[in-house]
Scaffold this active site. Sequence first.
Site, short mmCIF file in Angstrom:
data_model
loop_
_atom_site.label_atom_id
_atom_site.label_comp_id
_atom_site.label_asym_id
_atom_site.label_seq_id
_atom_site.Cartn_x
_atom_site.Cartn_y
_atom_site.Cartn_z
CD GLN A 167 -8.27 -3.50 2.81
OE1 GLN A 167 -9.06 -4.36 2.45
NE2 GLN A 167 -7.73 -2.66 1.94
CG HIS B 45 -3.31 -8.82 -12.03
ND1 HIS B 45 -2.64 -9.52 -11.04
CD2 HIS B 45 -4.12 -7.94 -11.38
CE1 HIS B 45 -3.02 -9.06 -9.85
NE2 HIS B 45 -3.92 -8.12 -10.03
CD GLU C 275 -7.70 0.30 -3.24
OE1 GLU C 275 -8.09 0.00 -2.10
OE2 GLU C 275 -7.78 -0.47 -4.22
CG ASP D 275 -17.69 3.31 -1.94
OD1 ASP D 275 -17.42 2.19 -1.47
OD2 ASP D 275 -18.71 3.54 -2.63
CB ALA D 276 -15.69 1.73 -6.63
CG ASP E 6 -8.42 -6.02 -9.46
OD1 ASP E 6 -8.85 -7.11 -9.04
OD2 ASP E 6 -7.23 -5.66 -9.34
#
Length: 567
Positions: free
Chosen positions: A295, A327, A369, A403-404, A422
């Site tokens: 990104q 948060h 992440e 990748d989650a 998140d």
Amino acid sequence: MIEPQAPAPPRSAQPRDRLRDSDSGSGGGGGGGDGSCSSLRLPVRQGTGRFLVLAGVFVCAACGLVYELELVALAAYLMGDSVTQASVVLSVMVFAMGIGSLAAKRLRRHAAAGFGAVEAALALVGGCSAMALYAVFAWTGDWGGPWAHGPPVLLVVFSLAVGLLIGAEVPLLMELIQRIRRQDAGGAVADLFAADYVGALVGGLAFPFLLLPFLGQLTGTLITGAVNTVVGGALVLGLFREDLTRRARRLLIVANLCVLTLLASATVLVDDFERAARHAMYGSDVRVALRTDVQEVVLTGDRDGRSLGLFLDGRLRVSSRDELRYHEALVHPAMTGPHERVLVLGGGDGLTVREVLRHTGVRRVDVVELDADVVRLARHDPALSALNGHALDDPRVRVTTEDAFDWLRGAPPAAYDVVVSDLPHPEITASTKLYSQEFYGLARRALAPGGRLVVHAGPVTSRPEAYWTVESTLRSAGFRTAPYGTGGRPAGLVTGPARTPADTTRALRDRGFVLAARTAPELRLDPSGPRPRTLTDSSLAVGARAAERTRVPGLPPSTLIHPRYAR
């Protein structure tokens, strides 16, 4: 009906490079189709000329597909929801190609001049499309249109223009290739389309693997336009110059030189343009701007008292003015109960981890992440690392760049007391699988008995259907839920540039969350835990009641096969 043809003169009597157009469309394989008969003298042998035309088809097809993919990619980056943007661009472009093919029939009598003009126009429109769209978005924040979430008008206009010009190429190229050597229409179509489709394959592969990573979107598209101009102009002026009048040759040369000059100037100035556009989008205090493998990441502020802002693909993800409220609401309700082992999905900025580590009972935090550069920035940027309290450097924290969804598939069962999701907004198409029934099923497997999952579910009041779809999907995965929000005025997630501090503050106000567990979770704070600065049991109750008032009943869950968020 095929008309009888006069006997061909002896081979020695035929001029070596002289060809005649047939006045028959299929029987003679002629390209004119208008009853005219013309002569064409080539500077090369017939076989070489035919090869050069097919090579030109190959290059022009590759350039055309790059323009298509560039429009799709830019719209997805700036507007989100890549499914909608791709559908708009591709459907409009294919429709326009049909119209362009019909319109080009009128140019077949002057095929060479027509093709040269079409290629010059296509190189100009397609090559400059990314810069033009980015400029309009940067300085206005919108591409226009009567629909709040509908297809942007400017994107449709560029898709139409590029599609019309691409569609006009086919009949003109068919005419030109038939003028070189007469053949049956089926064979000519097969040759033309073979070169066209192979060129499209090369262009489609070159865009993500060469142009984007090495040149960037703007420079890559400008260079593609330059290649388009050179190939189209060289093909017509070099191979078919005898088919052009002297005036047409001069006009075509001038047009191609003007297009090349414009594209070259834009390429030289593209870095200055990007800096100016970023300042228009994010203000004059951009400190970091980088394009990662995942990104675009921009850090703004933290100078002269200005708040720190973290933007991912143009969307505000963190504002130091209001991040604490977000948060704390995300983390602390989930930490009531056992919390020795915590899994954070996303959260590469370290701010979620900071709140997790405020609880003294935490023994291990695993962070998954996708973007390694965001993690690197969170660790080494002075302002962002100070804001997260250097949480990612804590020895209890382990960061995995993956990748989650893929990571959860291999996660050990019952390994975590708390899972904190998140992740980006569920209405962004790339994130829909991370808000699916299958994803929550994997998260449920990773939770220990009595464990809790908390999910950032997007805005409550401004996007109630998406929010309650998240809640419905969690229930379909076997969870009991407790929905709640942060309260405040409805604002929604910023999908374009945040132009003022007020925009930055509003962007994080209307955030919704869902606390989930195998048994009905109690929405409260841990009385023995740290005291949040912006959150109390009473404010949680207010947020839960406010969220409940927006409930949309009967929403089906989102799955991998049937995602429900993208619009």
